[in-house]
Scaffold this active site. Sequence first.
Site, short mmCIF file in Angstrom:
data_model
loop_
_atom_site.label_atom_id
_atom_site.label_comp_id
_atom_site.label_asym_id
_atom_site.label_seq_id
_atom_site.Cartn_x
_atom_site.Cartn_y
_atom_site.Cartn_z
N ALA A 12 -16.40 -3.44 1.65
CA ALA A 12 -16.94 -3.74 0.28
C ALA A 12 -16.50 -2.82 -0.84
CB ALA A 12 -18.50 -3.99 0.32
N GLY A 15 -11.38 -4.80 -3.86
CA GLY A 15 -10.79 -6.13 -3.82
C GLY A 15 -11.96 -7.21 -3.60
N GLY A 17 -13.81 -7.47 -1.07
CA GLY A 17 -15.02 -7.43 -0.57
C GLY A 17 -16.08 -6.72 -1.73
N SER A 142 -6.94 -16.31 6.40
CA SER A 142 -6.05 -16.43 5.50
C SER A 142 -5.28 -17.54 5.90
CB SER A 142 -5.11 -15.21 5.56
OG SER A 142 -3.95 -15.39 4.75
N TYR A 167 -0.01 -9.98 10.99
CA TYR A 167 -1.16 -10.36 10.40
C TYR A 167 -1.45 -11.78 10.40
CZ TYR A 167 -3.80 -11.14 6.02
OH TYR A 167 -4.98 -11.46 5.03
#
Length: 286
Positions: A12, A15, A17, A142, A167
């Site tokens: 957090a 970005g 978060g 994603s 990823y």
Amino acid sequence: MMKGKTVIVTGANSGIGKATAAGIVKLQGRVIMACRDLDKAEEAARDIQQGTGAESTQLVVKQLDLASLTSVRAFCEDIIKEEPRLDVLINNAGIYQCPYTRTEDGFEMQFGVNHLGHFLLTHLLLDLLKQSAPSRIVVVSSKLYKHGYINFEDLSSEKSYDKAFAYSRSKLANLLFTCELARRLEGSGVTANAVTPGIVRTNLGRHVHIAVFVRPLFDLLSQSLFRSPEEGAQTSVYVASSPDVDNVQGKCFADCQPQVLLDKATDQELATKLWDISEVMVGIIT
């Protein structure tokens, strides 16, 4: 809408978060910012407080390094000891296309942080979430999951490593985890759903090399084509807070709408196998 509710947001301090934490605070929720870098997290908390006018009690900073299972366990022990309830867990933190490195426990970094760290975190906080029902778990994935697959023979990429594939694999693992978690939580009062935020202007791509002479053009294009962190966080905040998502289980949302996923992201046999192996990898004894 979120008054009196406690929400954990991993990653957090920047970005999506950070924007997610700010969005929850604006709804009068209380956010526990679970971050690896405490200095950056404290700075982010001050920024959120100044930007939203939130009370200092609405933001709590706690140390969590998802690349260390010891850190995950210590964080959860503190939460269980100190927090009477937990209404929402947002598994947001992630690492993107980093060079080949290993976590403290020897896992490939992207799989270890993006999947295994959050897998253990969720497991250890499940009882508190169940006690606080109705409660929610939000998993940030994603759309790049489409390019991944799960090779159970090389989950730590010891035989070969491609940072982009690693990823995508970790993001597919997020969706399979959500699928199996939702199945196991049926009737518990806890829901589990995933979100895909789209292409967002964040520091997530810090490991991606862009030639110096191309950088100005890239920055210009990103300003016009990429989403802001606030836009990227909208779906996470929606799935964490909206009454429209009450009792919705095992879905993936983008732009605040449920999405149809590729079959490989909802394959129940694959999801169960990944769950069982993940338990072994993080040392869960059932």
